[in-house]
Design an enzyme around this catalytic site. Structure first.
Site, PDB file in Angstrom:
ATOM      1  N   ASP A   1     -36.482 -46.134 -31.217  1.00  0.00           N
ATOM      2  CA  ASP A   1     -37.281 -44.968 -30.844  1.00  0.00           C
ATOM      3  C   ASP A   1     -36.543 -44.091 -29.838  1.00  0.00           C
ATOM      4  O   ASP A   1     -35.628 -44.551 -29.141  1.00  0.00           O
ATOM      5  CB  ASP A   1     -38.592 -45.419 -30.186  1.00  0.00           C
ATOM      6  CG  ASP A   1     -39.454 -46.248 -31.122  1.00  0.00           C
ATOM      7  OD1 ASP A   1     -39.300 -46.107 -32.341  1.00  0.00           O
ATOM      8  OD2 ASP A   1     -40.288 -47.027 -30.609  1.00  0.00           O
TER       9      ASP A   1
HETATM   10  N1  URA Z   1     -39.871 -51.631 -31.883  1.00  0.00           N
HETATM   11  C1  URA Z   1     -40.332 -50.548 -31.234  1.00  0.00           C
HETATM   12  O1  URA Z   1     -41.499 -50.463 -30.909  1.00  0.00           O
HETATM   13  N2  URA Z   1     -39.460 -49.585 -30.935  1.00  0.00           N
HETATM   14  C2  URA Z   1     -38.152 -49.633 -31.236  1.00  0.00           C
HETATM   15  O2  URA Z   1     -37.397 -48.705 -30.917  1.00  0.00           O
HETATM   16  C3  URA Z   1     -37.686 -50.766 -31.922  1.00  0.00           C
HETATM   17  C4  URA Z   1     -38.571 -51.759 -32.244  1.00  0.00           C
END
Ligand code: URA
Length: 229
Positions: free
Chosen positions: A101
């Site tokens: 993310d």
């Molecule tokens: N899970 C999440 O919530 N965010 C990420 O970036 C990777 C795995």
């Protein structure tokens, strides 16, 4: 390889644009100007356009310490992409192996080898991904059990695959997951009534983020590291 395809592969221009470049500009192959789109570029030839040597990208495998506030995409109208941190002439042949993310940092793999990345992301292979999570609320042993049993995520019909919640202290844990659902770690912890305040990926399979890489830095994987997957 045909010269128009060579231009397109090394610069990202379309074959049509390559044809125009060949008609209007000077492209040399081993020192000789070539105009024909179908000219066969010999293996290892030196191709020069605009004083730049155009080199085909061989199989490429990189690890990056993904910083916060950038997205795992080749192009994005709003946010900076992780490719802004890479010094490569042409990014469209590369892709990230899964995504982190905007507000997740840590180990990110980047390649142009689709089969290799599929081995890491395919749910069938159950390749573990390990995240360090910092939480708003205290963690409990009931959370550990819930992760092991599988959690019902909001808006999904199937439980998550069994995962491991390794408590480090009251508000910090290592989370091991074996699939890659959207925002999975944040949503799993939300399903236990908690909230992730910070998330950092430490490991994919047995490959750990190189501690010498500062956020935004990357390096090529070694042959041994590539062979892990
Ligand atoms: N899970 C999440 O919530 N965010 C990420 O970036 C990777 C795995």
């Amino acid at each position: 390889m045909r010269l128009d395809r060579y231009l397109s592969e090394t610069t990202g221009m379309s074959r049509k644009e390559a044809t125009k470049v060949l008609q209007r500009e000077i492209v040399t192959v081993d020192g000789v100007a070539q105009k024909k789109t179908a000219f066969q570029v010999p293996l290892g030839a030196e191709v020069i356009w605009n004083d730049i040597r155009l080199e085909l990208m061989g199989p490429t495998y990189l690890m990056m310490h993904k910083p916060l506030d950038c997205v795992c995409a080749n192009h994005d109208p709003i946010h900076q992409t992780i490719f802004a941190y890479l010094d490569v002439p042409y990014i469209d042949k590369l892709h990230t192996v899964g995504r982190l993310d905007l507000d997740t940092s840590g180990l990110l793999l980047i390649t142009n080898d689709g089969k290799w990345s599929h081995r890491i992301t395919s749910p069938k292979r159950q390749c573990p991904k390990i995240y360090h999570a910092w939480l708003a609320d205290p963690l409990t042993e009931a959370d550990v059990r819930a992760f092991a049993e599988g959690l019902q995520l909001h808006g999904e019909t199937t439980l998550t695959a069994p995962a491991v919640l390794e408590i480090i202290n009251e508000r910090e844990a290592l989370v091991h997951i074996y699939e890659g659902r959207y925002h999975q770690v944040r949503r799993m912890l939300a399903a236990t009534g908690n909230k992730v305040e910070k998330l950092h990926r430490e490991q994919v399979g047995t490959l750990k983020l190189d501690p010498d890489l500062a956020p935004g830095e990357s390096r090529r994987l070694t042959a041994e590291e590539i062979a892990l997957f």
